[in-house]
Design a protein around this motif. Structure first.
Motif, PDB file in Angstrom:
ATOM      1  N   MET A 143      21.013 -11.947  -2.236  1.00  0.00           N
ATOM      2  CA  MET A 143      20.918 -12.142  -3.458  1.00  0.00           C
ATOM      3  C   MET A 143      19.256 -11.523  -3.881  1.00  0.00           C
ATOM      4  SD  MET A 143      20.536 -16.714  -4.523  1.00  0.00           S
ATOM      5  CE  MET A 143      19.140 -16.879  -3.853  1.00  0.00           C
ATOM      6  N   ALA A 144      19.091 -11.022  -4.500  1.00  0.00           N
ATOM      7  CA  ALA A 144      17.992 -10.615  -4.939  1.00  0.00           C
ATOM      8  C   ALA A 144      16.648 -11.456  -5.780  1.00  0.00           C
ATOM      9  CB  ALA A 144      17.854  -9.413  -5.965  1.00  0.00           C
ATOM     10  N   GLN A 145      15.339 -10.972  -5.224  1.00  0.00           N
ATOM     11  CA  GLN A 145      14.463 -12.409  -5.248  1.00  0.00           C
ATOM     12  C   GLN A 145      14.226 -12.118  -6.768  1.00  0.00           C
ATOM     13  OE1 GLN A 145      10.711 -10.937  -3.577  1.00  0.00           O
ATOM     14  NE2 GLN A 145      10.956 -12.405  -1.407  1.00  0.00           N
ATOM     15  N   THR A 146      13.750 -13.444  -7.749  1.00  0.00           N
ATOM     16  CA  THR A 146      13.454 -13.034  -9.005  1.00  0.00           C
ATOM     17  C   THR A 146      12.195 -13.280  -8.657  1.00  0.00           C
ATOM     18  OG1 THR A 146      12.569 -15.843  -8.246  1.00  0.00           O
ATOM     19  CG2 THR A 146      14.753 -15.331  -9.508  1.00  0.00           C
ATOM     20  N   PRO A 147      11.016 -12.505  -9.917  1.00  0.00           N
ATOM     21  CA  PRO A 147       9.863 -12.119 -10.114  1.00  0.00           C
ATOM     22  C   PRO A 147       8.905 -13.556  -9.758  1.00  0.00           C
ATOM     23  CG  PRO A 147      10.921 -11.919 -12.036  1.00  0.00           C
ATOM     24  CD  PRO A 147      11.958 -12.548 -11.055  1.00  0.00           C
TER      25      PRO A 147
END
Length: 79
Positions: free
Chosen positions: A1-5
């Motif tokens: 899962m990609a990090q959010t800003p």
């Protein structure tokens, strides 16, 4: 899962505080080096002409000879 800003910002803040606890300095990012060619553009053109120019002059010299030979063969076949 990609990090959010928001997560990325929080992780950077946490990493800075942990680095400060360990006594490490600020991390620096490497700057992109601007690589410059050792040969100028003008010399590249001169070298390209020296290499390819001879081929062009030779083609200009040979093409009329081939054309004359083709015309001669054409005349022999259809004459």
């Amino acid at each position: 899962m990609a990090q959010t800003p928001q997560q990325r910002k929080a992780n950077e803040k946490y990493a800075k505080s942990e680095a400060a606890k360990r006594g490490k300095g600020n991390t620096t990012t490497k700057q992109k080096q601007n690589l410059k060619s050792p040969v100028s553009t003008g010399w590249v053109f001169v070298l390209a002409f020296a290499v390819c120019g001879g081929l062009a002059f030779e083609a200009v010299r040979i093409v009329p000879e081939f054309w004359a030979a083709a015309v001669t063969m054409f005349n022999r076949i259809f004459a």
